[in-house]
Design an enzyme around this catalytic site. Structure first.
Site, mmCIF file in Angstrom:
data_model
loop_
_atom_site.group_PDB
_atom_site.id
_atom_site.type_symbol
_atom_site.label_atom_id
_atom_site.label_comp_id
_atom_site.label_asym_id
_atom_site.label_seq_id
_atom_site.Cartn_x
_atom_site.Cartn_y
_atom_site.Cartn_z
ATOM 1 N N ARG A 170 0.835 -1.221 -0.123
ATOM 2 C CA ARG A 170 0.101 -0.119 0.017
ATOM 3 C C ARG A 170 0.677 1.304 -0.037
ATOM 4 O O ARG A 170 0.433 2.211 -0.792
ATOM 5 C CB ARG A 170 -0.930 0.200 1.144
ATOM 6 C CG ARG A 170 -2.226 -0.811 1.088
ATOM 7 C CD ARG A 170 -2.573 -1.489 2.292
ATOM 8 N NE ARG A 170 -1.559 -2.346 2.879
ATOM 9 C CZ ARG A 170 -1.368 -3.437 2.425
ATOM 10 N NH1 ARG A 170 -2.182 -4.178 1.471
ATOM 11 N NH2 ARG A 170 -0.254 -4.504 3.012
ATOM 12 N N THR A 171 1.974 1.384 0.960
ATOM 13 C CA THR A 171 2.595 2.564 1.121
ATOM 14 C C THR A 171 3.507 2.850 -0.214
ATOM 15 O O THR A 171 3.227 4.085 -0.803
ATOM 16 C CB THR A 171 3.728 2.507 2.075
ATOM 17 O OG1 THR A 171 2.748 2.477 3.256
ATOM 18 C CG2 THR A 171 4.287 3.866 2.438
ATOM 19 N N LYS A 212 28.023 -3.020 -0.544
ATOM 20 C CA LYS A 212 29.524 -2.849 -0.405
ATOM 21 C C LYS A 212 29.972 -2.481 0.857
ATOM 22 O O LYS A 212 31.445 -2.030 0.955
ATOM 23 C CB LYS A 212 30.009 -2.180 -1.716
ATOM 24 C CG LYS A 212 29.626 -2.775 -2.852
ATOM 25 C CD LYS A 212 29.790 -1.975 -4.110
ATOM 26 C CE LYS A 212 29.504 -2.354 -5.470
ATOM 27 N NZ LYS A 212 30.100 -1.450 -6.522
ATOM 28 N N ARG A 236 11.383 4.072 3.833
ATOM 29 C CA ARG A 236 10.919 3.122 4.655
ATOM 30 C C ARG A 236 12.141 2.239 5.252
ATOM 31 O O ARG A 236 12.887 1.768 4.271
ATOM 32 C CB ARG A 236 10.083 2.086 4.040
ATOM 33 C CG ARG A 236 9.617 0.942 4.776
ATOM 34 C CD ARG A 236 8.349 0.029 4.581
ATOM 35 N NE ARG A 236 7.194 0.802 4.913
ATOM 36 C CZ ARG A 236 5.992 0.321 4.943
ATOM 37 N NH1 ARG A 236 5.850 -0.907 4.546
ATOM 38 N NH2 ARG A 236 4.985 0.913 5.051
#
Length: 322
Positions: free
Chosen positions: A64-65, A94, A116
């Site tokens: 959803r987000t 890395k 997020r």
């Protein structure tokens, strides 16, 4: 800092916490603009953000987000870049530090970065080194402010106000960032009562309780949703956050307390006729906090929330970048 209608995005350009935003801003600016965005979404011909570029950095699974931010960019005419999990596809694989990666992304002429993260506090750290606005799309067990926006907007649309509302926040009170952000935002209104309903070992955090106490918001803690249901205008369900540590899918039974944190026929029957059932999604079919058979019940508004999430994120991007 609390963002008011007098403040500008230049004064506080980052969206990090449900605590930032005043009632006057939410009801006076964000919610009305979100309603206006419905037409832009339906006509699909808006160019409000033509020439703007948004970078999406998602370190955790999202439907959803992520999809709503992508759709919001697309529907408003902005370009977006999402390259998959940065921990796998960027130089972080890395050994590059998170802060250096944010500095690098700042060099590529983006107008905003949506993040997020897996760890609470990482998004705020990104904001501390970024020259462009950072939007918190969920940071570990921390917060999820744009979810709180859409949840408050959904309640406002359902009842015409949030003052006087009695809300039960149910389920995983330990790790749910949606509960934390919504609880942080609710004191902007004169809510009548907040009920925290969960197993004894899933008690809501001291930070949330302290925030409500400071704001003189009445709250109580319990384990039985059936008992609370007659007094709740909103039942806000959450799943077990099994991805956080080793939280079991099933809570331990309490020896001397009835534990009910799932939607049942009995809960629905005891709720007032006007009451609504909300859930930030995804729901968990194994945990069964909101069983499939109740999806189309008239009190269940979970997909109205999804639509409102698109409108809120469109409005937020327009305010931030337009």
């Amino acid at each position: 800092m609390v963002l008011t209608t007098q403040a500008t995005w230049q004064d506080w350009p980052h969206v990090l916490s449900g605590k930032q935003f005043s009632r006057s801003f939410l009801e006076g600016e964000l919610f009305p603009l979100a309603r206006e965005m419905n037409n832009a979404a339906e006509t699909r011909d808006s160019d409000y953000l033509r020439g703007k570029r948004v970078r999406l950095l998602f370190y955790e699974a999202s439907e959803r987000t992520l999809d709503s931010f992508i759709s919001a960019c697309d529907l408003l005419g902005a370009k977006y870049v999402w390259l998959g999990d940065p921990a796998v596809f960027s130089s972080q694989a890395k050994g590059e530090s998170f802060s250096d990666m944010i500095r690098v992304v700042n060099c590529y002429e983006y107008d905003a970065i949506v993040i997020r993260s897996r760890e609470a506090g990482e998004v705020a750290m990104a904001a501390s080194v970024s020259r462009v606005p950072i939007i918190n799309a969920g940071d570990g067990t921390g917060e999820h402010p744009t979810q709180a926006f859409l949840d408050a907007f959904s309640i406002f649309r359902s009842f015409g106000q949030i003052d006087g509302v009695r809300i039960a926040l149910v389920g995983d009170l330990v790790y749910s960032r949606t509960i934390r952000s919504l609880a942080y935002m609710l004191p902007q209104w004169k809510v009548e009562h907040v009920y925290f309903v969960g197993p004894p070992q899933w008690r809501v955090g001291e930070d949330v309780r302290h925030h409500l106490e400071e704001a003189s918001v009445p709250y109580s803690e319990g384990t039985d949703l059936e008992e609370v249901a007659p007094n709740a205008d909103v039942v806000y369900l959450t799943r077990a956050q099994t991805e956080r540590g080793n939280l079991p899918l099933r809570y331990r039974d309490a020896a001397d307390q009835k534990v009910c944190i799932t939607l049942t026929e009995a809960v629905l029957e005891r709720m007032p006729d006007h009451a609504k059932v909300m859930h930030p999604l995804p729901r968990n079919d194994k945990f069964r906090e909101l069983p499939e058979e109740f999806t189309d019940h008239p009190k269940v508004v979970i997909f109205d929330q999804v639509r409102n999430g698109l409108l809120i994120r469109m409005a937020l991007l327009k305010m931030l970048l337009g």
